[in-house]
Design an enzyme around this catalytic site. Structure first.
Site, mmCIF file in Angstrom:
data_model
loop_
_atom_site.group_PDB
_atom_site.id
_atom_site.type_symbol
_atom_site.label_atom_id
_atom_site.label_comp_id
_atom_site.label_asym_id
_atom_site.label_seq_id
_atom_site.Cartn_x
_atom_site.Cartn_y
_atom_site.Cartn_z
ATOM 1 N N ARG A 69 0.943 -1.298 0.059
ATOM 2 C CA ARG A 69 0.105 0.016 0.038
ATOM 3 C C ARG A 69 0.779 1.170 0.164
ATOM 4 O O ARG A 69 0.580 2.305 0.773
ATOM 5 C CB ARG A 69 -1.089 -0.089 1.080
ATOM 6 C CG ARG A 69 -2.005 -1.060 1.278
ATOM 7 C CD ARG A 69 -3.113 -0.693 0.058
ATOM 8 N NE ARG A 69 -4.041 -1.753 0.395
ATOM 9 C CZ ARG A 69 -4.043 -3.197 -0.108
ATOM 10 N NH1 ARG A 69 -3.042 -3.481 -1.145
ATOM 11 N NH2 ARG A 69 -5.216 -3.795 0.076
ATOM 12 N N SER A 85 -10.785 -0.883 3.042
ATOM 13 C CA SER A 85 -10.117 -0.761 4.477
ATOM 14 C C SER A 85 -9.711 0.539 4.835
ATOM 15 O O SER A 85 -8.920 1.463 4.174
ATOM 16 C CB SER A 85 -8.861 -1.541 4.147
ATOM 17 O OG SER A 85 -8.977 -2.929 3.747
ATOM 18 N N GLU A 145 -5.180 4.001 5.982
ATOM 19 C CA GLU A 145 -4.835 3.619 4.764
ATOM 20 C C GLU A 145 -5.392 4.774 3.630
ATOM 21 O O GLU A 145 -4.917 5.177 2.906
ATOM 22 C CB GLU A 145 -5.283 2.210 4.244
ATOM 23 C CG GLU A 145 -4.817 1.892 3.036
ATOM 24 C CD GLU A 145 -5.946 1.143 1.954
ATOM 25 O OE1 GLU A 145 -6.693 1.942 1.623
ATOM 26 O OE2 GLU A 145 -5.994 -0.002 1.987
HETATM 27 P P1 FAD Z 1 -8.941 8.386 -5.252
HETATM 28 O O1 FAD Z 1 -9.708 7.991 -4.130
HETATM 29 O O2 FAD Z 1 -9.647 9.455 -6.514
HETATM 30 O O3 FAD Z 1 -7.592 9.150 -5.056
HETATM 31 C C1 FAD Z 1 -6.622 8.352 -4.085
HETATM 32 C C2 FAD Z 1 -5.139 8.974 -4.203
HETATM 33 O O4 FAD Z 1 -4.745 8.930 -5.177
HETATM 34 C C3 FAD Z 1 -5.337 10.478 -3.785
HETATM 35 O O5 FAD Z 1 -4.402 10.840 -3.235
HETATM 36 C C4 FAD Z 1 -5.436 10.987 -5.050
HETATM 37 O O6 FAD Z 1 -5.038 12.441 -5.091
HETATM 38 C C5 FAD Z 1 -4.518 10.050 -5.606
HETATM 39 N N1 FAD Z 1 -4.774 10.143 -7.186
HETATM 40 C C6 FAD Z 1 -5.843 9.710 -8.025
HETATM 41 N N2 FAD Z 1 -5.618 9.449 -9.187
HETATM 42 C C7 FAD Z 1 -4.565 9.979 -9.426
HETATM 43 C C8 FAD Z 1 -3.767 10.391 -10.702
HETATM 44 N N3 FAD Z 1 -4.298 9.987 -12.064
HETATM 45 N N4 FAD Z 1 -2.401 10.933 -10.581
HETATM 46 C C9 FAD Z 1 -2.049 11.308 -9.200
HETATM 47 N N5 FAD Z 1 -2.570 11.091 -8.195
HETATM 48 C C10 FAD Z 1 -3.910 10.470 -8.223
HETATM 49 N N6 FAD Z 1 -7.650 -0.921 -2.528
HETATM 50 C C11 FAD Z 1 -6.926 -1.873 -2.798
HETATM 51 O O7 FAD Z 1 -5.777 -1.651 -2.686
HETATM 52 N N7 FAD Z 1 -7.361 -3.292 -2.663
HETATM 53 C C12 FAD Z 1 -8.620 -3.538 -2.262
HETATM 54 O O8 FAD Z 1 -9.031 -4.655 -2.225
HETATM 55 C C13 FAD Z 1 -9.730 -2.228 -2.216
HETATM 56 N N8 FAD Z 1 -10.850 -2.526 -2.097
HETATM 57 C C14 FAD Z 1 -11.965 -1.658 -1.989
HETATM 58 C C15 FAD Z 1 -13.071 -1.812 -1.647
HETATM 59 C C16 FAD Z 1 -13.977 -0.891 -1.516
HETATM 60 C C17 FAD Z 1 -15.314 -1.101 -1.314
HETATM 61 C C18 FAD Z 1 -13.580 0.462 -1.592
HETATM 62 C C19 FAD Z 1 -14.533 1.631 -1.687
HETATM 63 C C20 FAD Z 1 -12.118 0.569 -1.977
HETATM 64 C C21 FAD Z 1 -11.280 -0.073 -2.039
HETATM 65 N N9 FAD Z 1 -9.829 -0.037 -2.151
HETATM 66 C C22 FAD Z 1 -9.028 -0.976 -2.218
HETATM 67 C C23 FAD Z 1 -9.368 1.290 -2.131
HETATM 68 C C24 FAD Z 1 -9.502 2.078 -3.542
HETATM 69 O O9 FAD Z 1 -10.389 1.218 -4.559
HETATM 70 C C25 FAD Z 1 -7.962 2.099 -4.198
HETATM 71 O O10 FAD Z 1 -7.215 2.945 -3.450
HETATM 72 C C26 FAD Z 1 -8.204 2.820 -5.484
HETATM 73 O O11 FAD Z 1 -6.818 2.722 -6.357
HETATM 74 C C27 FAD Z 1 -8.657 4.347 -5.643
HETATM 75 O O12 FAD Z 1 -8.796 4.682 -6.697
HETATM 76 P P2 FAD Z 1 -9.453 6.036 -7.005
HETATM 77 O O13 FAD Z 1 -9.536 6.488 -8.441
HETATM 78 O O14 FAD Z 1 -10.823 6.123 -6.273
HETATM 79 O O15 FAD Z 1 -8.613 7.054 -6.222
HETATM 80 N N1 EPU Z 2 -10.613 -10.671 10.139
HETATM 81 C C1 EPU Z 2 -11.320 -10.622 11.386
HETATM 82 N N2 EPU Z 2 -12.401 -9.701 11.482
HETATM 83 C C2 EPU Z 2 -12.649 -8.735 10.824
HETATM 84 C C3 EPU Z 2 -12.014 -8.842 9.278
HETATM 85 C C4 EPU Z 2 -11.070 -9.562 9.181
HETATM 86 O O1 EPU Z 2 -10.903 -11.596 12.150
HETATM 87 O O2 EPU Z 2 -13.630 -8.181 10.821
HETATM 88 C C5 EPU Z 2 -9.593 -11.588 9.886
HETATM 89 C C6 EPU Z 2 -10.040 -12.839 9.317
HETATM 90 O O3 EPU Z 2 -9.378 -13.848 9.999
HETATM 91 C C7 EPU Z 2 -9.322 -12.760 7.868
HETATM 92 C C8 EPU Z 2 -8.102 -11.831 8.037
HETATM 93 O O4 EPU Z 2 -8.515 -10.880 9.052
HETATM 94 O O5 EPU Z 2 -8.869 -14.249 7.565
HETATM 95 C C9 EPU Z 2 -7.991 -11.344 6.759
HETATM 96 O O6 EPU Z 2 -9.178 -10.596 6.503
HETATM 97 P P1 EPU Z 2 -9.522 -10.581 4.736
HETATM 98 O O7 EPU Z 2 -9.242 -11.708 4.048
HETATM 99 O O8 EPU Z 2 -10.949 -9.784 4.614
HETATM 100 O O9 EPU Z 2 -8.666 -9.253 4.045
HETATM 101 P P2 EPU Z 2 -7.900 -8.031 5.105
HETATM 102 O O10 EPU Z 2 -6.514 -8.172 5.484
HETATM 103 O O11 EPU Z 2 -8.677 -7.530 5.775
HETATM 104 C C10 EPU Z 2 -6.925 -6.997 2.733
HETATM 105 C C11 EPU Z 2 -6.829 -5.849 2.300
HETATM 106 C C12 EPU Z 2 -8.193 -5.491 1.456
HETATM 107 C C13 EPU Z 2 -8.112 -6.787 0.326
HETATM 108 C C14 EPU Z 2 -8.202 -8.143 1.137
HETATM 109 C C15 EPU Z 2 -8.107 -9.184 0.014
HETATM 110 C C16 EPU Z 2 -5.413 -4.310 3.380
HETATM 111 C C17 EPU Z 2 -5.678 -2.996 4.420
HETATM 112 N N3 EPU Z 2 -6.836 -4.662 3.167
HETATM 113 O O12 EPU Z 2 -7.867 -7.107 3.934
HETATM 114 O O13 EPU Z 2 -7.999 -4.391 0.707
HETATM 115 O O14 EPU Z 2 -9.110 -6.709 -0.516
HETATM 116 O O15 EPU Z 2 -6.983 -8.206 2.058
HETATM 117 O O16 EPU Z 2 -6.948 -9.401 -0.459
HETATM 118 O O17 EPU Z 2 -4.443 -4.881 3.179
HETATM 119 C C18 EPU Z 2 -8.577 -1.852 0.609
HETATM 120 O O18 EPU Z 2 -7.347 -1.872 0.586
HETATM 121 O O19 EPU Z 2 -9.394 -1.026 0.836
HETATM 122 C C19 EPU Z 2 -9.020 -3.403 0.764
HETATM 123 C C20 EPU Z 2 -10.485 -3.778 0.787
#
Ligand code: FAD
Ligand code: EPU
Length: 338
Positions: free
Chosen positions: A164, A238, A334
């Site tokens: 991240r 997250s 994050e």
């Molecule tokens: P924004 O929120 O618009 O911007 C994020 C940051 O990037 C800001 O600092 C912004 O200034 C900068 N930025 C955006 N676009 C540009 C650009 N073109 N050039 C320079 N800087 C820029 N993230 C994960 O890594 N893994 C996950 O599994 C994951 N799951 C998610 C699930 C949900 C339900 C939600 C709501 C979010 C999740 N995220 C996850 C977080 C998010 O999807 C990512 O961080 C994504 O890359 C953000 O994209 P965005 O276009 O919305 O960025």
């Molecule tokens: N867990 C709990 N309670 C909870 C949630 C999780 O006990 O309420 C424990 C469970 O044991 C589970 C473990 O945590 O096995 C990991 O949970 P999960 O697989 O849901 O993944 P995570 O570590 O919570 C990360 C990323 C997610 C990504 C998933 C899948 C970060 C900060 N988050 O979540 O990214 O989708 O793994 O790879 O690294 C995001 O960045 O926004 C995001 C959603």
């Protein structure tokens, strides 16, 4: 030329759906638009926020500067021997890129199915899920320097990707606007099912030789079962990173909490599951005013309707304190706080 607007509501532009205003706002659809915008005095006189899908930020107040929404479209691909180079405009919706790759049989991004946001934001925090990170498929990106308007290509080694993390969140924070990202994918699938839930879900569907389309479908279903859909409940995924800690601290935690969920991390460190830590503090599914944590995933903070950014932020502070008191581990946010 993109239109420069004033006093725009940012509520439709952030997936937390919190209210905030921006003093200036401009949406750019091409590199030409962006170059023109960067030449305007408003850029020199005000702070600038680049916005993709707004799915990784929390507005805690109005933004007094210029918000630049990146909407540069386009996806293309070139096959070179066994590799496929896919290039996409920064405004392309990330999951549209994944769908394009999966439908063309280009392997590498299928585990990143359904991550919200845009292609341009994907290198910023090196998005990752289900055993794959952006860095595993990143080839290069093009960006414009805000201060000079100069164009620069960032190769893999320039980006300093980590969990991240990237150079764009550190030394170069706020200095470059990404306009295009290229990915190096494979013509032949190297299926990655190391993340336990994918393997067990494939088995339960009787699939023993999965295609990338199978992996993509399974990842999509797992995500929908765990994560709230931002179109119905405001959130930014997250809220905290999973903490990566030294072995000394881990030894203390594990002696008091033998069930602590943990994984090996680079440099002999240990990554803890922040969701588990937060749940152990009694926060899973907790509702506090208009905010709270998600019932299926304690790591996700939500807006139950009319939460303010400040309210969500204060709640996140409470969680950080509670986890620190119980485990001696400090959670780091994050989500980008503005
Ligand atoms: P924004 O929120 O618009 O911007 C994020 C940051 O990037 C800001 O600092 C912004 O200034 C900068 N930025 C955006 N676009 C540009 C650009 N073109 N050039 C320079 N800087 C820029 N993230 C994960 O890594 N893994 C996950 O599994 C994951 N799951 C998610 C699930 C949900 C339900 C939600 C709501 C979010 C999740 N995220 C996850 C977080 C998010 O999807 C990512 O961080 C994504 O890359 C953000 O994209 P965005 O276009 O919305 O960025
Ligand atoms: N867990 C709990 N309670 C909870 C949630 C999780 O006990 O309420 C424990 C469970 O044991 C589970 C473990 O945590 O096995 C990991 O949970 P999960 O697989 O849901 O993944 P995570 O570590 O919570 C990360 C990323 C997610 C990504 C998933 C899948 C970060 C900060 N988050 O979540 O990214 O989708 O793994 O790879 O690294 C995001 O960045 O926004 C995001 C959603």
């Amino acid at each position: 030329m993109s239109l420069l607007q004033q006093n725009i509501s940012l509520k439709p532009y952030n997936t937390f759906r919190v209210a905030a205003q921006s003093a200036f706002f401009s949406e750019v659809f091409s590199e030409t638009d962006l170059k023109e915008l960067l030449g305007l005095s408003v850029v020199k006189q005000h702070s600038l926020l680049v916005l993709g899908g707004g799915s990784n930020l929390l507005f805690t107040k109005d933004f007094e500067g210029l918000v630049v929404k990146i909407s540069i479209p386009g996806i293309s691909s070139v096959v070179v021997d066994e590799d496929v180079f896919v290039t996409a405009g920064a405004g392309v919706v990330w999951n549209d890129l994944v769908s394009y790759c999966v439908s063309h049989g280009f392997a590498g991004v299928e585990n990143l199915t359904l991550i919200p946001g845009t292609v341009g934001a994907s290198p910023i925090q090196n998005i990752g899920a289900y055993g794959v990170e952006l860095k595993d498929v990143f080839y290069r990106c093009t960006a414009y320097e805000v201060a000079t308007g100069n164009k620069r290509v960032f190769e893999f080694d320039d980006c300093q990707f980590g969990y991240r993390d990237s150079v764009f969140k550190n030394e170069l924070k706020g200095q470059y606007i990404i306009t295009e990202v290229s990915f190096k994918l494979g013509k032949h699938a190297k299926i990655n099912t190391q993340y336990g839930a994918i393997q067990s879900e494939l088995q339960s569907r009787g699939i023993d030789k999965p295609t990338i389309a199978d992996v993509s479908a399974v990842v999509a279903d797992i995500r929908v079962s765990k994560l709230p859909d931002p179109s119905t409940i405001g959130n930014a995924g997250s809220f905290f990173k999973n903490p990566v800690i030294e072995k000394g601290l881990f030894d203390q935690v594990v002696s008091d909490f033998p069930d602590v969920v943990h994984y090996p991390a680079p440099n002999a460190k240990i990554k803890l599951a922040a969701g588990w830590l937060i749940e152990q503090c009694g926060y899973k599914g907790k509702v506090v005013g208009q905010t709270g944590t998600w019932k299926n995933q304690a790591l996700v903070l939500v807006n139950h309707g009319s939460a303010t950014g400040q309210e969500v932020y204060s709640f996140s502070d409470e969680i950080i304190k509670s986890v620190y008191l119980k485990f001696g581990v400090r959670l780091e946010r994050e989500v980008n706080i503005l």
